[in-house]
Scaffold this active site. Structure first.
Site, mmCIF file in Angstrom:
data_model
loop_
_atom_site.group_PDB
_atom_site.id
_atom_site.type_symbol
_atom_site.label_atom_id
_atom_site.label_comp_id
_atom_site.label_asym_id
_atom_site.label_seq_id
_atom_site.Cartn_x
_atom_site.Cartn_y
_atom_site.Cartn_z
ATOM 1 N N SER A 163 6.308 2.106 2.347
ATOM 2 C CA SER A 163 6.875 2.987 1.325
ATOM 3 C C SER A 163 7.283 4.275 2.006
ATOM 4 O O SER A 163 6.719 4.635 3.055
ATOM 5 C CB SER A 163 5.829 3.283 0.240
ATOM 6 O OG SER A 163 6.235 4.364 -0.578
ATOM 7 N N TYR A 221 -2.780 6.204 -2.293
ATOM 8 C CA TYR A 221 -1.724 5.232 -1.987
ATOM 9 C C TYR A 221 -1.005 5.599 -0.695
ATOM 10 O O TYR A 221 -0.755 4.731 0.155
ATOM 11 C CB TYR A 221 -0.739 5.174 -3.150
ATOM 12 C CG TYR A 221 0.427 4.249 -2.911
ATOM 13 C CD1 TYR A 221 0.253 2.873 -2.903
ATOM 14 C CD2 TYR A 221 1.712 4.758 -2.701
ATOM 15 C CE1 TYR A 221 1.317 2.016 -2.687
ATOM 16 C CE2 TYR A 221 2.783 3.918 -2.486
ATOM 17 C CZ TYR A 221 2.586 2.546 -2.474
ATOM 18 O OH TYR A 221 3.640 1.702 -2.249
ATOM 19 N N LYS A 248 -0.522 3.308 2.838
ATOM 20 C CA LYS A 248 0.759 2.961 3.451
ATOM 21 C C LYS A 248 0.923 3.613 4.823
ATOM 22 O O LYS A 248 1.586 3.051 5.702
ATOM 23 C CB LYS A 248 1.902 3.363 2.514
ATOM 24 C CG LYS A 248 2.001 2.465 1.287
ATOM 25 C CD LYS A 248 2.159 0.998 1.667
ATOM 26 C CE LYS A 248 2.396 0.105 0.470
ATOM 27 N NZ LYS A 248 2.589 -1.325 0.841
#
Length: 275
Positions: A149, A162, A166
Site C-alpha cells: 500500500s 496498518y 505494510k
C-alpha cells in the site's frame, strides 16, 4: 499468429496463484491474469465468493482452481500448495494479496487486533511465500508479487497499525528480492492507493473509532489489477499507484519535515471528528 497471441496473452501457459481472491483487488487480479492467458489458482477464506470468482475466471477460457485457504493457518497453506502442484506441477507467479486494514489511534488499538492484522498481512505473506518457493523454483522466470500500500511507505495518523504491517511487507520484499535474485526469481512490490473495494468494510477498528469518507478519487480494483499485470509482464520492481499516492511517497522522501506538519494537521482533524 504466435507473436499476436504472445502480445495479447503474455501469460499463456503460465500458472498464477492469487491469495485473497474472493473479492476486491484479488478477484480483479485473478481475472486480469486470466485475460492475459494464465491458468489461475484462487485462494481465499470465503468459499461461496471464491467459487463465484473461479467461474468468472474459467469463463475466460483458462483453468481455474478455487481452494479455500486461510493463509494464517499452516495446514491450509500446505494443502493449497499441494493442490496447486498436483494440478499444474509448478507455479509461475505468486500474488500475495490477502490482507486486512486497521483504523484508530495506536494508543486505542487492542493488542489482539494488532496481532490479527500482522498475522494476516505479514506472517501470512511470509508463510505463503515460503511454502510456494519449491513450486516457483520449478519454473524459469517465476515471480512473487507482493501487494502492499502507499501507506507502507509513510505512516499516517489513525492508520499506524496498518501502516506498520505494510512497511514490514515492503522490507520483506526488499530482502526476499536480494535473496532470490541468484535463482532468477523476481520479487515485485505493488502499492495501491485508495481503491474501491470491500477492504474498508472488512477492516478492524479501535473501540469507538470510525473513519469518515475519504475525499479522494479512488482507483477501481480492476485498474489496480491491470497495473499489477502490466508490472508483472514488464518485471517492474516497484509500482506505486494513484497520483496522490505517488505525491505522498515523493513528498515524504524529499520533504519529510513538511509532510510531518501535514500529518500533525491530519491528527488534529481526526481527533476533532472523533470527539
Amino acid at each position: 499468429m504466435v507473436r499476436a497471441d504472445m502480445k495479447t496473452q503474455p501469460f499463456k501457459g503460465r500458472v498464477v496463484l492469487v491469495t485473497g481472491a474472493s473479492g476486491g483487488i484479488g478477484r480483479a487480479a485473478a481475472k486480469a491474469y486470466a485475460a492475459a492467458g494464465a491458468d489461475v489458482v484462487l485462494a481465499a477464506r470465503r468459499l461461496s465468493q471464491l467459487e463465484d470468482a473461479a467461474r468468472e475466471v474459467a469463463s475466460l477460457g483458462v483453468r481455474a482452481l478455487p481452494v479455500r485457504c486461510d493463509v494464517t493457518v499452516g495446514d491450509d497453506v500446505a494443502r493449497l500448495v499441494a493442490e496447486t502442484d498436483a494440478a499444474f506441477a509448478g507455479l509461475d507467479v505468486l500474488v500475495n494479496n490477502a490482507g486486512q486494514g486497521l483504523y484508530g489511534p495506536l494508543e486505542d488499538l487492542g493488542e489482539a487486533q494488532l496481532r490479527q492484522v500482522f498475522e494476516l498481512n505479514v506472517f501470512g505473506l511470509w508463510r505463503m511465500t515460503r511454502a510456494a518457493l519449491p513450486l516457483l523454483r520449478k519454473r524459469r522466470g517465476s515471480q512473487v508479487v507482493n501487494v502492499s500500500s502507499v501507506l507502507g511507505h509513510r505512516g499516517l495518523p489513525m492508520l499506524g497499525g496498518y501502516c506498520a504491517s505494510k512497511a514490514a511487507v515492503n522490507a520483506m520484499t526488499e530482502s526476499l528480492r536480494a535473496e532470490l535474485a541468484a535463482e532468477g526469481i523476481r520479487v515485485l512490490l505493488v502499492s495501491p492507493g485508495f481503491t474501491e473495494s470491500d477492504f474498508r468494510e472488512n477492516r478492524l477498528h479501535a473501540d469507538g473509532w470510525r473513519q469518515d469518507a475519504i475525499p479522494l478519487k479512488a482507483m477501481s480494483a480492476e485498474e489496480v489489477a491491470a497495473a499489477m499485470v502490466r508490472a508483472s509482464r514488464r518485471g517492474h520492481r516497484d509500482t506505486v499507484l494513484t497520483l496522490p499516492g505517488r505525491v505522498m511517497v515523493l513528498a515524504n522522501r524529499w520533504a519529510p519535515g513538511l509532510f510531518d506538519r501535514v500529518a500533525r494537521r491530519m491528527t488534529a482533524d481526526s481527533k476533532k471528528k472523533g470527539s
